[in-house]
Design an enzyme around this catalytic site. Structure first.
Site, mmCIF file in Angstrom:
data_model
loop_
_atom_site.group_PDB
_atom_site.id
_atom_site.type_symbol
_atom_site.label_atom_id
_atom_site.label_comp_id
_atom_site.label_asym_id
_atom_site.label_seq_id
_atom_site.Cartn_x
_atom_site.Cartn_y
_atom_site.Cartn_z
ATOM 1 N N SER A 370 -63.352 -1.614 -28.085
ATOM 2 C CA SER A 370 -61.966 -1.535 -28.521
ATOM 3 C C SER A 370 -61.664 -2.399 -29.730
ATOM 4 O O SER A 370 -60.953 -1.976 -30.635
ATOM 5 C CB SER A 370 -61.045 -1.964 -27.370
ATOM 6 O OG SER A 370 -61.240 -1.153 -26.240
ATOM 7 N N ASN A 583 -57.310 -10.588 -32.235
ATOM 8 C CA ASN A 583 -57.638 -9.227 -32.678
ATOM 9 C C ASN A 583 -56.378 -8.501 -33.131
ATOM 10 O O ASN A 583 -55.338 -9.105 -33.394
ATOM 11 C CB ASN A 583 -58.322 -8.464 -31.543
ATOM 12 C CG ASN A 583 -57.375 -8.231 -30.380
ATOM 13 O OD1 ASN A 583 -56.649 -9.132 -29.968
ATOM 14 N ND2 ASN A 583 -57.351 -7.028 -29.853
ATOM 15 N N CYS A 585 -54.308 -6.757 -31.440
ATOM 16 C CA CYS A 585 -53.177 -6.789 -30.494
ATOM 17 C C CYS A 585 -52.997 -8.156 -29.844
ATOM 18 O O CYS A 585 -52.283 -8.278 -28.856
ATOM 19 C CB CYS A 585 -53.348 -5.708 -29.433
ATOM 20 S SG CYS A 585 -53.546 -4.060 -30.104
ATOM 21 N N THR A 586 -53.647 -9.172 -30.356
ATOM 22 C CA THR A 586 -53.488 -10.596 -29.997
ATOM 23 C C THR A 586 -53.929 -10.955 -28.586
ATOM 24 O O THR A 586 -53.537 -12.009 -28.096
ATOM 25 C CB THR A 586 -52.037 -11.101 -30.221
ATOM 26 O OG1 THR A 586 -51.173 -10.632 -29.199
ATOM 27 C CG2 THR A 586 -51.511 -10.700 -31.589
ATOM 28 N N GLU A 587 -54.766 -10.133 -27.934
ATOM 29 C CA GLU A 587 -55.205 -10.497 -26.589
ATOM 30 C C GLU A 587 -56.654 -10.970 -26.525
ATOM 31 O O GLU A 587 -57.091 -11.502 -25.506
ATOM 32 C CB GLU A 587 -54.997 -9.328 -25.606
ATOM 33 C CG GLU A 587 -56.067 -8.248 -25.626
ATOM 34 C CD GLU A 587 -55.855 -7.201 -26.683
ATOM 35 O OE1 GLU A 587 -56.415 -6.096 -26.551
ATOM 36 O OE2 GLU A 587 -55.113 -7.465 -27.646
ATOM 37 N N THR A 776 -51.971 -1.248 -23.582
ATOM 38 C CA THR A 776 -52.154 -0.082 -22.672
ATOM 39 C C THR A 776 -51.151 1.046 -22.864
ATOM 40 O O THR A 776 -50.967 1.856 -21.956
ATOM 41 C CB THR A 776 -52.128 -0.490 -21.178
ATOM 42 O OG1 THR A 776 -50.791 -0.698 -20.724
ATOM 43 C CG2 THR A 776 -52.979 -1.709 -20.897
ATOM 44 N N ALA A 777 -50.504 1.154 -24.017
ATOM 45 C CA ALA A 777 -49.430 2.146 -24.138
ATOM 46 C C ALA A 777 -49.905 3.555 -23.800
ATOM 47 O O ALA A 777 -49.263 4.267 -23.027
ATOM 48 C CB ALA A 777 -48.849 2.109 -25.549
ATOM 49 N N ILE A 779 -52.877 4.703 -22.331
ATOM 50 C CA ILE A 779 -53.461 4.932 -21.004
ATOM 51 C C ILE A 779 -52.414 4.760 -19.911
ATOM 52 O O ILE A 779 -52.541 5.346 -18.829
ATOM 53 C CB ILE A 779 -54.709 4.057 -20.749
ATOM 54 C CG1 ILE A 779 -54.384 2.561 -20.781
ATOM 55 C CG2 ILE A 779 -55.818 4.402 -21.726
ATOM 56 C CD1 ILE A 779 -55.535 1.671 -20.327
#
Length: 960
Positions: A370, A583, A585-587, A776-777, A779
């Site tokens: 990802s 990254n 998305c900051t996670e 996760t938008a 999925i």
């Protein structure tokens, strides 16, 4: 007062009628068409609408001169409103039944306050309907009244019997839905010469329009869409021309081996899938799992995920999940058993792999990872090499986070040319344009986020990259930016102190330092500037720079605020490197250097699927099921590392050394609803804590057990894991380095962590990092639950996709309103009027108002508190969107200071409603009975806030 577009009184269905020249011209693509009651089709024209409305006025008010001008102006306005409605719904053209036009005329009259005219119009329509019913014979149920045009050009009578069976099957087992109602409404849209595809479209659109009144119609719509999918895939594979859902018990096992062979022949899937026991895997497919889909989830799979050949989808839902499972199991010794195990987890919706894995597992080029994190070196060859790496990683659907801090700042000396540097910004413009040019295989535009530390000389210009004003050559409108903030800066903000900006070529070690070591070295360099030993620097007030960060964040949505020290001080891998950025998305918080591009593989536990009813009748988290889910999920994620296609060698080098994965969660809000816990409550914060503790415990245990089977990752020795320091323990390291005055984090726990520490020290860990909560938008849409850890954006809103507009409604709210006898058409209209909010609807009890508060009605402190409780269990980070209503500089300041003070590693998008925008205005905006076209992008606001990761704007889909 009947609209003159329909002069026939003959009720449908009727024998086929010959088409007039007008009817033939109406079939041109891009035009709106009207289906008359006799099944014939004519062009949609404004003048006929105007005539009908004028007649309605004249019938009530008469034709005197005084009324004439008002009637003329009002009719023109209402006609435009009716036409605009249909053009918005069907921008590329389509068919409308005459009854729909009359419904819109009636609605327009009521909305404009013309209640007497509307009443007369309603009574006239009712009288005409009764007259038609009296004069028209009731046709035989099975009588073929309309001829259908097949794909080969031939025609055949409409099979009403099959149509009825399909609709009944779609409604099977569902409460408060009517198959007869769906069928009757769908038949109104059918006409002589209708295509087979349009028949299914009519059924889907009809059921979809009923969702706002009854949520179960979302399931009905999905099941009706399945009929199209079955016909498309089974026909292509040569298994059957069409099939009902009941037939799939027979056809799914037959279709799987044919699909595998056809996919290999078309070079769409890997020949290795042929080596599985396809008979056993076919027998393991569960047709009943098709019934779990809501419409949005199934439509998303069809539009974006299913493998296709010349735009024909050759996958069905359960075959799709099996293909992904096989792709993840192909290196397993007992690969058939593992494939079935992986399939069962995916098809149950208990867990879902991220989008790249779903896209590419089992294909010829399985790019399953990802996120990719890179550090850009301070030399021209290295800079453009990093941009090339971006292009290659983006090409195969990777989301990118670039650390640009090492690159020297504006005005810095360049020895090779005896000149001065132009700084970071010109290179970021190239990165921006590369992301646009390399659009991930045509599936979506490239997505990248640039990170810069707060002490960098170019930080002030970096903050302005997303502004819509200024020199466009120094703007990056298509990429994201994030500020990588050291703790020392935040301390200076709290203390109202000064802050010094440097060029990294003059202070090269700051990039790799954090905690007390950074503070000591940074203050040393500041002293050098005071002694005149460092010439290139800039001194600013820390509070002024902080205000500028918040101002730009509110105005442009960037830069995201992320914190360097907690990411490093709590990193299990600090013995072998430094975390220089997050990254896209900051996670993700992984080490990077010139030889290693960090890679992370993502997947998410569906928390809502793990809430069960306890012995006392109260809902609770099923820990046994959660442990089982996580054990399989971590194995799937670990398998990605070995199967994955690596487009650059530094990524493979890093991934094989450290084997990081990111297990996250989604459906947090759903889990709260199932337990009747409001998001804005201490109970919700406690649930965030306990649920994340359980996920952390079982994920660490699963990785350790996998290490016992497969061996630890290469760099395990010396890690925090090897020293028995788990994520919950690393909180103490952060407190010690930062100082207790600058942090407050709950450290409570409930599980047996002592035994797990010993297990990890003894068995090792298969993965250097195990957890990260992604957005996760997409999925979440597939599985039909709320995104990630997000609160509900709206309880009712309108979504747009290629098939048009449809309503999404909160099923838990509907459930609770039904239980109290409050769900009716008036409630639907109230929810529309208040844009999905329940707070101003007097009939709704206070406990439900608290439970169904939407994102902007939840105070940001609850979001931060819950995130803080989760963060203590995470070895990486979480994509945390912050929603702030009545936003002001002070409110933003308090919220982001609190995020740092509570020990968060990162934050993501800011969703801000300015104080002046929180009052609803429907008159000027014409938004009565209408809600935003998609959530969460269209809220009114003083400053533009970019759209969240969503189906409509999936910049961050790599993390989903």
């Amino acid at each position: 007062m009947q609209t003159s577009q329909d002069s026939s009184a003959t009720a449908k269905p009727v024998p086929p009628q010959p088409s007039s020249s007008e009817e033939l011209s109406a079939t041109a693509p891009g035009q709106l068409r009207v289906i008359k009651r006799n099944g014939s089709v004519v062009s949609y024209t404004d003048d006929k609408i105007s005539v009908a409305i004028t007649k309605a006025f004249l019938a009530v008010e008469g034709g005197n001169a005084a009324a004439s001008t008002r009637i003329h102006e009002t009719v023109a306005k209402l006609t435009d409103q009716v036409t605009a409605t249909f053009k918005r719904r069907m921008p590329t053209g389509g068919t409308i039944h005459i009854e729909e036009i009359q419904d819109q005329v009636e609605l327009a009259l009521m909305r404009s306050g013309e209640h007497k005219i509307a009443r007369g119009y309603v009574l006239y329509r009712a009288a005409r309907a009764e007259e038609r019913a009296h004069n028209s014979p009731v046709p035989e149920k099975t009588h073929p009244s309309i001829r259908v045009k097949r794909a080969d050009g031939s025609e055949a009578p409409l099979d009403l019997g099959r149509l009825e069976f399909i609709v009944n099957e779609a409604c099977e087992g569902l409460e408060d839905v009517s198959a007869q109602h769906v069928l009757e409404e769908a038949l109104k849209s059918l006409y002589n010469g209708v295509s087979e595809t349009e028949i299914n479209t009519s059924l889907v659109i009809t059921a979809r329009a009923m969702v706002e009144k009854e949520h179960n119609y979302s399931l009905v719509t999905a099941r009706l869409l399945l009929d199209k999918l079955r016909a498309e895939a089974l026909s292509f594979l040569g298994v059957a021309e069409s099939a009902t859902q009941h037939d799939m018990t027979e056809y799914y096992p037959k279709a799987l081996p044919v699909y595998i062979e056809k996919g290999i022949e078309l070079e769409l899937i890997s020949p290795e899938l042929r080596d599985f026991d396809l008979e056993a895997l076919g027998a393991a497919l569960k047709p009943e799992c098709d019934h779990q889909f809501h419409y949005l989830g199934l439509q998303t799979l069809y539009d974006r995920y299913f493998i296709h050949s010349n735009e024909v989808r050759i996958e069905l839902p359960q075959i799709f999940f099996m293909r992904v499972a096989m792709g993840l199991a192909m290196r397993e010794e007992n690969k058939n058993e593992r494939a079935i195990e992986f399939y069962n987890l995916l098809s149950s919706f208990d867990y879902m792999s991220s989008t790249p894995t779903l896209f590419n597992a089992g294909t010829l080029r399985p790019q399953l990872s990802s996120c990719y994190l890179t550090t850009v070196p301070d030399d021209l060859h290295g800079i453009y090499g990093a941009i090339q790496d971006n292009a290659m990683l983006s090409k195969f659907a990777g989301g990118l986070g670039n650390d640009w801090t090492p690159v020297r700042g504006l005005g810095a000396y360049i020895k090779g040319t005896n000149g001065k540097s132009q700084g970071v910004v010109p290179f970021l413009k190239v990165v921006n344009d590369t992301a646009v040019a390399v659009n991930q295989g045509g599936k979506r535009k490239g997505a990248v986020c640039a990170y810069l530390e707060t002490w960098h000389m170019d930080i002030e210009e970096f903050l302005e990259l997303r502004k819509n004003t200024g020199d466009d050559r120094r703007r990056t409108h298509d990429m994201n930016t994030a500020n990588w903030i050291p703790d020392l800066f935040m301390k200076r903000v709290f203390e109202d102190g000064e802050w010094t900006l440097f060029s990294p070529n003059n202070v090269p070690d700051l990039h790799d330092l954090y905690g007390k070591a950074f503070e000591e070295r940074y203050t040393h360099y500041e002293e050098m500037t005071r002694r005149g030993e460092l010439k290139l620097y800039k001194r600013v007030k820390a509070a002024d720079l902080w205000r500028k960060v918040l101002s730009m964040l509110f105005e442009t949505g960037h830069p995201w605020i992320t914190f360097k020290d907690p990411c490093n001080l709590r990193s299990p891998q600090q013995h072998v490197g430094v975390v220089h950025s997050s990254n896209l998305c900051t996670e993700i918080t992984l080490n990077t250097n010139k030889d290693e591009i960090a890679v992370c593989n993502l997947g998410s536990v569906n928390l809502a699927q793990h809430i069960v009813e306890g012995d006392n009748g109260e809902a609770r988290l099923d820990l046994a099921k959660l442990e089982k889910t996580i054990k399989t999920a971590v194995r799937m994620l670990d398998n990605v590392i070995d199967i994955n296609y690596y487009s650059v060698p530094q990524a493979q080098n890093s991934n094989f050394k450290h084997r990081p994965v990111g297990l996250g969660l989604m459906g947090f809000q759903d889990a709260l609803y199932k337990q009747h816990i409001p998001y804005s409550s201490d109970d919700a914060v406690e649930f965030a804590d306990r649920s994340m503790e359980a996920i952390s415990y079982y994920a660490i245990k699963a990785s350790s057990d996998l290490a016992a089977e497969r061996g630890s990752y290469q760099t395990f020795d010396g890690s925090l894991w090897s020293r028995g320091i788990l994520p919950i323990d690393s909180v103490k390291l952060l407190i010690e380095e930062r100082g207790a005055d600058y942090i407050e984090v709950d450290q409570s726990s409930t599980l047996d962590w002592d035994s797990l520490r010993e297990t990890v020290k003894t068995q090792g860990m298969r993965n250097s990092n195990v957890m990260a909560i992604a957005p996760t938008a997409t999925i979440a849409n597939i599985t039909g639950v709320s995104q990630s850890i997000e609160p509900t954006y709206q309880n009712l809103y309108v979504k747009s996709n290629l098939s048009g507009e449809f309503t999404v409604v909160n099923p838990y709210l509907v459930r609770d309103l039904k239980a109290r006898g409050l769900w009716d058409a008036v409630m639907v209209n109230d929810l529309k009027y208040y844009e999905g909010s329940v707070q101003k609807i007097d009939r709704i009890p206070d406990d439900l108002k608290a439970l169904y508060a939407t994102a902007f009605e939840v105070e940001p402190r609850w979001l931060v508190d819950s995130a803080s409780r989760r963060q203590k269990w995470l070895d990486q980070a979480q994509s945390l969107n912050l929603y702030i209503a009545g936003a002001s500089g002070k409110k933003l300041d308090i919220t982001y200071r609190m995020a740092w003070y509570r020990g968060l590693k990162t934050t993501y998008y800011l969703r801000a409603l300015a104080a002046s925008s929180t009052e609803k205005s429907t008159v000027n905006q014409g938004s009565m009975n209408k809600v935003s076209s998609s959530a969460p992008a269209a809220e009114p606001q003083a400053a533009p806030v970019p759209q969240a990761c969503s189906l409509d704007d999936p910049d961050c889909e790599a993390c989903q």
